[in-house]
Scaffold this motif. Structure first.
Motif, PDB file in Angstrom:
ATOM      1  N   THR A 187      44.180  27.948  57.551  1.00  0.00           N
ATOM      2  CA  THR A 187      43.912  27.609  56.151  1.00  0.00           C
ATOM      3  C   THR A 187      42.445  27.777  55.791  1.00  0.00           C
ATOM      4  OG1 THR A 187      45.725  26.024  56.225  1.00  0.00           O
ATOM      5  CG2 THR A 187      44.198  25.826  54.381  1.00  0.00           C
ATOM      6  N   THR A 188      41.544  27.461  56.711  1.00  0.00           N
ATOM      7  CA  THR A 188      40.117  27.588  56.418  1.00  0.00           C
ATOM      8  C   THR A 188      39.675  29.046  56.297  1.00  0.00           C
ATOM      9  OG1 THR A 188      39.596  27.464  58.783  1.00  0.00           O
ATOM     10  CG2 THR A 188      39.546  25.401  57.535  1.00  0.00           C
ATOM     11  N   ASP A 189      40.519  29.979  56.776  1.00  0.00           N
ATOM     12  CA  ASP A 189      40.197  31.410  56.699  1.00  0.00           C
ATOM     13  C   ASP A 189      40.932  32.119  55.557  1.00  0.00           C
ATOM     14  OD1 ASP A 189      38.596  31.198  58.925  1.00  0.00           O
ATOM     15  OD2 ASP A 189      40.179  31.782  60.325  1.00  0.00           O
ATOM     16  N   PHE A 190      41.744  31.401  54.809  1.00  0.00           N
ATOM     17  CA  PHE A 190      42.620  32.063  53.843  1.00  0.00           C
ATOM     18  C   PHE A 190      41.825  32.862  52.811  1.00  0.00           C
ATOM     19  CE2 PHE A 190      45.178  32.209  49.930  1.00  0.00           C
ATOM     20  CZ  PHE A 190      46.306  32.865  50.413  1.00  0.00           C
ATOM     21  N   TYR A 191      40.796  32.266  52.234  1.00  0.00           N
ATOM     22  CA  TYR A 191      40.019  32.953  51.194  1.00  0.00           C
ATOM     23  C   TYR A 191      38.977  33.891  51.802  1.00  0.00           C
ATOM     24  CZ  TYR A 191      41.986  29.624  47.841  1.00  0.00           C
ATOM     25  OH  TYR A 191      42.845  28.899  47.055  1.00  0.00           O
ATOM     26  N   ASN A 192      38.107  33.338  52.652  1.00  0.00           N
ATOM     27  CA  ASN A 192      36.970  34.106  53.159  1.00  0.00           C
ATOM     28  C   ASN A 192      37.346  35.212  54.135  1.00  0.00           C
ATOM     29  OD1 ASN A 192      34.872  32.973  51.717  1.00  0.00           O
ATOM     30  ND2 ASN A 192      34.534  31.335  53.206  1.00  0.00           N
ATOM     31  N   GLU A 193      38.535  35.150  54.704  1.00  0.00           N
ATOM     32  CA  GLU A 193      38.968  36.184  55.634  1.00  0.00           C
ATOM     33  C   GLU A 193      40.136  36.997  55.061  1.00  0.00           C
ATOM     34  OE1 GLU A 193      37.230  36.859  58.270  1.00  0.00           O
ATOM     35  OE2 GLU A 193      35.909  35.127  58.062  1.00  0.00           O
ATOM     36  N   TYR A 194      41.261  36.331  54.822  1.00  0.00           N
ATOM     37  CA  TYR A 194      42.457  37.075  54.406  1.00  0.00           C
ATOM     38  C   TYR A 194      42.311  37.658  52.994  1.00  0.00           C
ATOM     39  CZ  TYR A 194      47.208  38.373  53.253  1.00  0.00           C
ATOM     40  OH  TYR A 194      48.317  39.088  52.852  1.00  0.00           O
ATOM     41  N   ILE A 195      41.957  36.832  52.002  1.00  0.00           N
ATOM     42  CA  ILE A 195      41.837  37.344  50.634  1.00  0.00           C
ATOM     43  C   ILE A 195      40.721  38.377  50.544  1.00  0.00           C
ATOM     44  CG2 ILE A 195      41.322  36.732  48.232  1.00  0.00           C
ATOM     45  CD1 ILE A 195      44.109  35.932  49.125  1.00  0.00           C
ATOM     46  N   LEU A 196      39.629  38.160  51.271  1.00  0.00           N
ATOM     47  CA  LEU A 196      38.540  39.145  51.282  1.00  0.00           C
ATOM     48  C   LEU A 196      39.018  40.471  51.861  1.00  0.00           C
ATOM     49  CD1 LEU A 196      35.609  39.926  50.827  1.00  0.00           C
ATOM     50  CD2 LEU A 196      35.039  38.895  53.037  1.00  0.00           C
ATOM     51  N   GLU A 197      39.776  40.431  52.936  1.00  0.00           N
ATOM     52  CA  GLU A 197      40.329  41.656  53.521  1.00  0.00           C
ATOM     53  C   GLU A 197      41.211  42.382  52.509  1.00  0.00           C
ATOM     54  OE1 GLU A 197      42.985  42.557  57.433  1.00  0.00           O
ATOM     55  OE2 GLU A 197      43.920  41.335  55.872  1.00  0.00           O
ATOM     56  N   GLN A 198      42.067  41.644  51.826  1.00  0.00           N
ATOM     57  CA  GLN A 198      42.969  42.235  50.852  1.00  0.00           C
ATOM     58  C   GLN A 198      42.205  42.792  49.648  1.00  0.00           C
ATOM     59  OE1 GLN A 198      46.523  42.443  51.325  1.00  0.00           O
ATOM     60  NE2 GLN A 198      45.776  41.933  53.383  1.00  0.00           N
ATOM     61  N   LEU A 199      41.147  42.111  49.257  1.00  0.00           N
ATOM     62  CA  LEU A 199      40.319  42.600  48.154  1.00  0.00           C
ATOM     63  C   LEU A 199      39.631  43.900  48.543  1.00  0.00           C
ATOM     64  CD1 LEU A 199      39.147  42.140  45.328  1.00  0.00           C
ATOM     65  CD2 LEU A 199      37.362  40.713  46.360  1.00  0.00           C
ATOM     66  N   ARG A 200      39.212  44.004  49.786  1.00  0.00           N
ATOM     67  CA  ARG A 200      38.589  45.252  50.249  1.00  0.00           C
ATOM     68  C   ARG A 200      39.581  46.407  50.252  1.00  0.00           C
ATOM     69  NH1 ARG A 200      35.186  42.285  55.047  1.00  0.00           N
ATOM     70  NH2 ARG A 200      33.198  42.054  53.918  1.00  0.00           N
ATOM     71  N   PHE A 201      40.833  46.131  50.615  1.00  0.00           N
ATOM     72  CA  PHE A 201      41.864  47.171  50.525  1.00  0.00           C
ATOM     73  C   PHE A 201      41.984  47.672  49.086  1.00  0.00           C
ATOM     74  CE2 PHE A 201      44.357  45.169  54.300  1.00  0.00           C
ATOM     75  CZ  PHE A 201      43.559  45.861  55.199  1.00  0.00           C
ATOM     76  N   PHE A 202      41.993  46.732  48.157  1.00  0.00           N
ATOM     77  CA  PHE A 202      42.085  47.066  46.731  1.00  0.00           C
ATOM     78  C   PHE A 202      40.881  47.902  46.299  1.00  0.00           C
ATOM     79  CE2 PHE A 202      41.255  46.048  42.253  1.00  0.00           C
ATOM     80  CZ  PHE A 202      42.489  46.283  41.664  1.00  0.00           C
ATOM     81  N   GLU A 203      39.683  47.496  46.722  1.00  0.00           N
ATOM     82  CA  GLU A 203      38.463  48.215  46.366  1.00  0.00           C
ATOM     83  C   GLU A 203      38.458  49.628  46.955  1.00  0.00           C
ATOM     84  OE1 GLU A 203      35.623  44.198  46.321  1.00  0.00           O
ATOM     85  OE2 GLU A 203      35.809  45.433  48.122  1.00  0.00           O
ATOM     86  N   GLU A 204      38.930  49.771  48.171  1.00  0.00           N
ATOM     87  CA  GLU A 204      38.980  51.093  48.804  1.00  0.00           C
ATOM     88  C   GLU A 204      39.883  52.033  48.016  1.00  0.00           C
ATOM     89  OE1 GLU A 204      40.259  50.362  52.772  1.00  0.00           O
ATOM     90  OE2 GLU A 204      38.394  49.357  53.362  1.00  0.00           O
ATOM     91  N   ARG A 205      41.004  51.522  47.576  1.00  0.00           N
ATOM     92  CA  ARG A 205      41.936  52.364  46.814  1.00  0.00           C
ATOM     93  C   ARG A 205      41.361  52.712  45.449  1.00  0.00           C
ATOM     94  NH1 ARG A 205      45.746  49.708  45.342  1.00  0.00           N
ATOM     95  NH2 ARG A 205      46.743  51.479  44.381  1.00  0.00           N
ATOM     96  N   PHE A 206      40.647  51.771  44.827  1.00  0.00           N
ATOM     97  CA  PHE A 206      40.000  52.087  43.551  1.00  0.00           C
ATOM     98  C   PHE A 206      38.917  53.144  43.769  1.00  0.00           C
ATOM     99  CE2 PHE A 206      36.688  51.277  40.285  1.00  0.00           C
ATOM    100  CZ  PHE A 206      37.433  51.682  39.179  1.00  0.00           C
TER     101      PHE A 206
END
Length: 373
Positions: A148-167
């Motif tokens: 739970t302590t990694d949900f935002y800073n690790e998992y959501i950040l990873e997913q946001l980077r995937f989104f940014e790469e595709r953009f």
């Protein structure tokens, strides 16, 4: 001696022919990404009731995809938030991301983090929390347990980077050919001429000029457009370095999601700011909405140019142009109102000198540089 500072936003790239609106990227994704089509067909279209009411069965049967670099949690989140609404502007997208991360609205990421938690205490709490259909769907699609302590800073950040790469890949597809980049560079040079001279579209460096700085909120490196005499900085990363930033601004430190803030992520950029802002006398701004997600960059900018002490020496020039069939006078008023609201807040609440705001109002000018047919 005088020094020019040009600050360009997404409207600059649109002006130069790049289809960089969120709606452009969304349309491209629907046409070219099979996972987008699968998800939208089964969640927003005919199969929506089945996928939302039976997410586990829909996931097992392949009617909704597992999150990956090709279709991220952020993609699905935006689809569920915006549904079939046409969203053009990135300030709306980043504003929605802020609402999700900071305020858990309209979809609660906090509840989802409990549902997928590997921590027993959080998992027990999840059983007493009712998830909405959309929250349950997103949780099922994560398909793994996360601290739970990694949900935002690790998992959501990873997913946001995937989104940014595709953009980034989408933007690059518009300038990848030699003819495309040549055309873009020509448009960049033309746009800068009008930014320097809104009445004639000409640029002749004054002998008293000590240089020009260009701060770009965009991701294409325009330094290659024959701008050798300018210092150029991409403050949100660049395609060249594959370090694009789409994020949030929050004035309160929260260790749960601190790594998602633009200010924190800018420290990790490949190319760090080495530009000297001292001596700036004219700040020209084009292509901005001056929204709150970029508020703290502008606060930093005002500090860098020492505005509180040099307010008499600095002129702000706001450039705007016709777009989306919006009345040009409305565009002008919105730009001036949003920018002066930011200035007012800076003098009143940051440096606590409200008396200076009225003094600088006369130093704010605006010009229409709409392209002539």
């Amino acid at each position: 001696m005088s020094k020019n500072l040009i600050v360009i936003g997404n409207g600059f790239d649109l002006y130069c022919g790049i289809n960089s609106k969120f709606s452009n990227f969304f349309k491209y994704s629907k046409q070219n990404n099979q996972f987008y089509r699968i998800f939208m067909d089964n969640v927003l279209n005919d199969g929506s009731q089945y996928a939302l009411l039976n997410p586990e069965n829909a996931f097992r049967s392949g009617k909704i995809p597992k999150f990956s670099s090709e279709f991220s949690f952020i993609d699905a989140l935006f689809i569920l938030i915006f549904e079939n609404k046409k969203i053009d502007y990135w300030n709306d997208v980043e504003g929605a991301l802020y609402e999700e991360i900071v305020n858990n609205h309209p979809i609660s990421l906090s509840k989802i983090s409990y549902y997928v938690s590997k921590n027993k205490s959080y998992k027990q709490n999840a059983n007493s929390i009712k998830l909405s259909d959309k929250e349950k769907l997103l949780a099922v699609m994560i398909d793994k347990q996360i601290d739970t302590t990694d949900f935002y800073n690790e998992y959501i950040l990873e997913q946001l980077r995937f989104f940014e790469e595709r953009f980034g890949e989408y933007i690059y597809s518009q300038i990848s050919a030699e003819s495309q980049i040549a055309r873009y560079h020509k448009e960049v040079r033309n746009a800068l001429m009008w930014i320097f001279d809104p009445q004639k579209g000409e640029y002749s460096p004054d002998k008293n000029d000590s240089g020009t700085i260009i701060c770009s909120f965009n991701y294409i490196d325009i330094s290659k457009a024959g701008l050798d005499e300018f210092d150029v900085e991409n403050i949100h990363g660049s395609l060249k370095n594959s370090d694009l930033i789409i994020g949030i601004t929050d004035n309160k430190y929260n260790p749960l999601y601190d790594k998602l803030t633009k200010s924190k992520r800018r420290f990790l950029l490949v190319e760090h700011n080495t530009i000297d802002y001292s001596g700036v006398t004219t700040v020209r701004l084009f292509g901005h909405s001056f929204n709150k997600q970029d508020y703290y960059y502008f606060i930093s900018l005002f500090n860098n140019i020492d505005l509180v002490n040099r307010y008499k020496d600095i002129t702000f020039v706001i450039l705007y142009s016709q777009h989306d069939n919006v009345d040009i006078e409305k565009i002008r008023r919105n730009n001036i109102n949003n920018f002066t609201d930011m200035l007012s807040d800076y003098f009143r609440n940051v440096v606590h000198r409200p008396d200076l705001f009225d003094n600088i109002a006369s130093n704010v000018k605006s010009y229409d540089i709409t392209k002539k047919p």
